[in-house]
Design a protein around this motif. Structure first.
Motif, short mmCIF file in Angstrom:
data_model
loop_
_atom_site.label_atom_id
_atom_site.label_comp_id
_atom_site.label_asym_id
_atom_site.label_seq_id
_atom_site.Cartn_x
_atom_site.Cartn_y
_atom_site.Cartn_z
N TYR A 196 56.44 28.28 24.06
CA TYR A 196 55.90 29.54 24.55
C TYR A 196 54.41 29.45 24.84
O TYR A 196 53.62 28.96 24.03
CB TYR A 196 56.15 30.65 23.53
N LYS A 197 54.03 29.94 26.03
CA LYS A 197 52.63 30.06 26.42
C LYS A 197 52.43 31.45 27.02
O LYS A 197 53.09 31.81 27.99
CB LYS A 197 52.27 28.98 27.45
N PRO A 198 51.55 32.23 26.44
CA PRO A 198 51.37 33.62 26.90
C PRO A 198 51.13 33.71 28.40
O PRO A 198 50.26 33.04 28.94
CB PRO A 198 50.14 34.08 26.11
N GLY A 199 51.94 34.53 29.06
CA GLY A 199 51.79 34.77 30.49
C GLY A 199 52.33 33.67 31.38
O GLY A 199 52.33 33.82 32.60
N LYS A 200 52.81 32.59 30.80
CA LYS A 200 53.27 31.46 31.61
C LYS A 200 54.74 31.13 31.39
O LYS A 200 55.34 30.43 32.20
CB LYS A 200 52.42 30.23 31.31
N SER A 201 55.31 31.60 30.31
CA SER A 201 56.71 31.28 30.01
C SER A 201 57.63 32.17 30.83
O SER A 201 57.41 33.39 30.92
CB SER A 201 57.00 31.48 28.52
N ALA A 239 49.05 47.47 33.27
CA ALA A 239 48.46 46.60 32.25
C ALA A 239 48.50 45.13 32.63
O ALA A 239 47.62 44.36 32.23
CB ALA A 239 49.17 46.81 30.91
N ILE A 240 49.51 44.72 33.39
CA ILE A 240 49.65 43.29 33.73
C ILE A 240 49.08 42.97 35.12
O ILE A 240 49.23 41.84 35.59
CB ILE A 240 51.13 42.85 33.68
N LYS A 241 48.42 43.92 35.75
CA LYS A 241 47.86 43.70 37.08
C LYS A 241 46.86 42.53 37.05
O LYS A 241 46.07 42.40 36.13
CB LYS A 241 47.16 44.97 37.56
N ASN A 242 46.98 41.68 38.03
CA ASN A 242 46.13 40.48 38.16
C ASN A 242 46.38 39.46 37.03
O ASN A 242 45.50 38.66 36.71
CB ASN A 242 44.64 40.86 38.19
N SER A 243 47.55 39.53 36.42
CA SER A 243 47.92 38.54 35.41
C SER A 243 49.23 37.88 35.83
O SER A 243 49.82 38.24 36.85
CB SER A 243 48.10 39.21 34.04
N ARG A 244 49.70 36.93 35.03
CA ARG A 244 50.94 36.22 35.36
C ARG A 244 52.12 36.72 34.54
O ARG A 244 53.18 36.11 34.52
CB ARG A 244 50.74 34.71 35.11
N PHE A 245 51.95 37.84 33.85
CA PHE A 245 53.04 38.41 33.09
C PHE A 245 54.14 38.93 34.02
O PHE A 245 53.85 39.46 35.10
CB PHE A 245 52.55 39.56 32.21
N THR A 246 55.38 38.78 33.62
CA THR A 246 56.52 39.24 34.42
C THR A 246 56.68 40.75 34.28
O THR A 246 56.72 41.26 33.15
CB THR A 246 57.82 38.55 33.96
N PRO A 247 56.76 41.49 35.39
CA PRO A 247 56.96 42.94 35.30
C PRO A 247 58.30 43.28 34.65
O PRO A 247 59.27 42.53 34.78
CB PRO A 247 56.93 43.40 36.77
N THR A 248 58.37 44.41 33.98
CA THR A 248 59.62 44.85 33.36
C THR A 248 59.57 46.35 33.13
O THR A 248 58.49 46.94 33.05
CB THR A 248 59.88 44.13 32.02
#
Length: 289
Positions: A196-201, A239-248
């Motif tokens: 696990y890697k935050p924002g990348k998994s 909250a996840i704008k401009n990040s690599r987090f997956t939307p949900t």
């Protein structure tokens, strides 16, 4: 009363939700079971015969679901879903875990001379095999392990409990060695946690860890009353704008979902509703307990 109060509070959360009322009502609709709880309690208070019928009806539904799963596994019935079931595989595995636990209690509460005892043992065995060898839902596997520990605690003395735990762990190891369904799912979970890697998994568990992190952040933004009914997806996307987090639209954690939308007030009512059930369980007879 708490269930009704919680639903009313969730309905009130529509007034400060930033989303379209249609989306808010769609979320509120998912919690309509809260309105059914007073109905169920009223029906079950009619007497032991009614409660017994309710139990057997629930178990019958689980057994039918299990039979359909076996038919799907042997290609005698097209379930049309992943996991050889007509419901979501996580839901299916949860019901199989509960069925196995309940069947164990039913079997051990009946005399050795009765054929019903062996029938319930057969149901328990079929549910366990379905759970670990056919159904891919890890949630049900985990729940069954927890319920088995509870069963042993409820039925055995401390010394026998320790011996039974050793036997249960040996059986789990045997299932791991003989079931690809079980071993593959366990190995996947271990690897997904380790990698696990935050924002990348982009794995099942990895994305859940990301969503839980964001949910805690959303809860801190509006801790008391939350962002409002149906506001989770909108708040999460912001909250996840401009990040690599997956939307949900769902963090796959009911406690965090409630806290983000309805704050600590909603979460406290939800936990109180569960706590009152546990408290009430101490007052009823052993059989019903």
């Amino acid at each position: 009363m708490i269930a009704l109060l919680l639903f009313c509070f969730m309905a009130a959360a529509l007034t400060y939700s930033p989303v379209d009322p249609t989306d808010g009502f769609a979320t509120l609709r998912k919690y309509r079971e809260l309105l059914l709880m007073p109905v169920i309690f009223s029906l079950l208070s009619l007497g032991s015969v009614t409660r017994q019928r309710a139990q057997l009806s629930f178990l019958a539904g689980c057994i039918v679901l299990m039979a359909i799963s076996y038919l799907g596994y042997f290609e005698l019935f097209d379930t049309g879903r992943y996991g050889y079931s007509i419901v979501f595989h996580i839901t299916h595995s949860f019901f199989m875990a509960v069925l196995g636990f309940w069947a164990m209690h039913k079997a051990t509460a009946i005399s050795w001379k009765s054929w019903k005892r062996y029938a319930w043992f057969a149901v328990c065995g079929a549910a366990v095999i379905n759970l670990f060898y056919i159904a891919p839902g890890r949630t049900g596997m985990f729940v069954f392990c927890c319920l088995t520990l509870l069963y042993l605690y409820q039925r055995l003395s401390l010394l026998k409990w320790a011996v039974a735990i050793a036997i249960f762990l040996a059986l789990l190891f045997g299932a791991y060695q003989t079931s690809n369904n079980f071993s593959v799912r366990v190995n996947e979970a271990i690897n997904e946690i380790a990698d696990y890697k935050p924002g990348k998994s982009r794995t099942s568990i990895g994305q859940r860890f990301d969503w839980w992190t964001i949910s805690v952040q959303l809860g801190r933004e509006k801790p008391l009353f939350g962002h409002g009914a149906g506001a989770y997806e909108t708040a999460n996307n912001r909250a996840i704008k401009n990040s690599r987090f997956t939307p949900t639209d769902n963090p796959h954690n009911e406690y965090l979902l409630i806290a983000a939308q309805f704050g600590l007030v909603g979460l406290a009512l939800f936990l109180l509703m569960i706590g009152l059930q546990l408290q009430e369980a101490k007052r009823i007879g052993v059989r019903d307990r």
